[in-house]
Design an enzyme around this catalytic site. Structure first.
Site, PDB file in Angstrom:
ATOM      1  CG  ASP A   1      63.033 -45.272 -32.174  1.00  0.00           C
ATOM      2  OD1 ASP A   1      62.133 -46.255 -32.687  1.00  0.00           O
ATOM      3  OD2 ASP A   1      63.976 -45.218 -31.321  1.00  0.00           O
ATOM      4  CB  SER A   2      60.269 -47.566 -36.911  1.00  0.00           C
ATOM      5  OG  SER A   2      58.886 -47.281 -36.400  1.00  0.00           O
TER       6      SER A   2
ATOM      7  CG  ASP B   1      59.437 -45.361 -29.989  1.00  0.00           C
ATOM      8  OD1 ASP B   1      58.925 -46.230 -28.858  1.00  0.00           O
ATOM      9  OD2 ASP B   1      59.699 -45.984 -30.986  1.00  0.00           O
TER      10      ASP B   1
ATOM     11  CE  LYS C   1      58.050 -48.471 -28.516  1.00  0.00           C
ATOM     12  NZ  LYS C   1      59.209 -48.537 -28.831  1.00  0.00           N
TER      13      LYS C   1
ATOM     14  CD  GLU D   1      64.447 -49.269 -28.451  1.00  0.00           C
ATOM     15  OE1 GLU D   1      65.639 -49.471 -28.354  1.00  0.00           O
ATOM     16  OE2 GLU D   1      63.958 -48.918 -29.394  1.00  0.00           O
TER      17      GLU D   1
ATOM     18  CD  GLU E   1      61.507 -55.114 -32.379  1.00  0.00           C
ATOM     19  OE1 GLU E   1      61.994 -55.026 -33.595  1.00  0.00           O
ATOM     20  OE2 GLU E   1      61.478 -54.052 -31.774  1.00  0.00           O
TER      21      GLU E   1
END
Length: 266
Positions: free
Chosen positions: A45-46, A84, A112, A114, A181
């Site tokens: 999602d970057s 993501d 993925k 978070e 991270e």
């Protein structure tokens, strides 16, 4: 290069060979990364920041993630595709199942998410239904407003102890991979030793089982001009993007990247 699977990544960890991962958002770069031998393509999602020009990842939608996952799928032949779940796409168990299915149907091999220990139930349910999960811990950009900015996580002993315990619990819940991270290098090394699944680092030292960078960062492309400490510009000294991608793979495999200067202390 034969097609990369979870079994491949597990074998690389057991052999002590580093895993290479880069973000990827389209078919052309998927092909280029395949040619360079990158084992995992992260449809991150970057893209909200590097492609769309937002100041965070929060505006990215699940539909946009599915679109870019499908683009990467069409250009990919060998790598494992990790996609993501964007902001609030896993706010409930029902949302998590529905949105993970959307990403898998678009071409992802793994999703993925978070978070910390609260992810355990959704990870268990996804794994039971055939969806491999990577748990993203440490600095989680979707929680930037809670964290008070993009800050290193796990520097005090209480945080570090909790992160170690959560990592083990998420593996037990069924997580197939961890991504750490902006975590102190020593803590990342301890977590990598404590779990049997592959651990990928970004700003987490070189003792993790593999590394990931944002593609645009490692090619020296930045809208803001602000370059995180953990980034290296692999275009320096290279005559092509393809050479830069290969240099990244070679340096990760040789454990010359990341260097001490790219990591954080407790």
């Amino acid at each position: 290069m034969p097609a990369i699977t979870l079994t491949t990544l597990q074998s690389l960890k057991q052999k002590g060979e580093k895993i290479t991962m880069l973000t990827c958002y389209d078919a052309t770069f998927a092909h280029a990364c395949n040619e360079a031998g990158v084992e995992v393509l992260l449809v991150g999602d970057s893209l909200g920041m590097v492609l769309q020009g937002h100041d965070s990842t929060l505006p990215v939608t699940i539909a946009e993630m599915a679109y870019h996952t499908a683009c990467v799928k069409r250009g990919n032949t060998d790598a494992l595709i990790l996609a993501d779940l964007p902001f609030m796409a896993n706010a409930t168990l029902e949302q998590t199942m529905t949105n993970s299915a959307m990403l898998m149907q678009a071409g992802a091999h793994m999703v993925k998410v978070e978070g910390q220990l609260w992810l355990a139930e959704s990870i268990r349910l996804l794994a039971e239904r055939g969806v491999p999960v990577c748990a993203h811990m440490g600095l989680t950009p979707q929680a930037v407003n809670i964290l008070g900015g993009y800050k290193v996580q796990g520097r005090n002993e209480n945080q570090a102890r909790q992160m170690r315990a959560d990592a083990i619990s998420l593996e037990q819940a069924g997580a197939a991979m961890l991504l750490l991270e902006c975590v102190p290098s020593e803590l990342a090394a301890e977590i990598s030793q404590a779990v049997k699944i592959p651990v990928i680092g970004i700003g987490a030292g070189n003792a993790t089982d593999g590394q990931v960078l944002v593609l645009h960062d490692m090619l020296g492309l930045s809208i803001t001009g602000r370059v995180p400490k953990f980034v290296k510009n692999f275009m320096h000294g290279q005559d092509s993007i393809q050479s830069a991608l290969k240099a990244y793979v070679n340096e990760v495999k040789a454990t010359t990247f990341p260097g001490i200067e790219h990591g954080f202390s407790a």
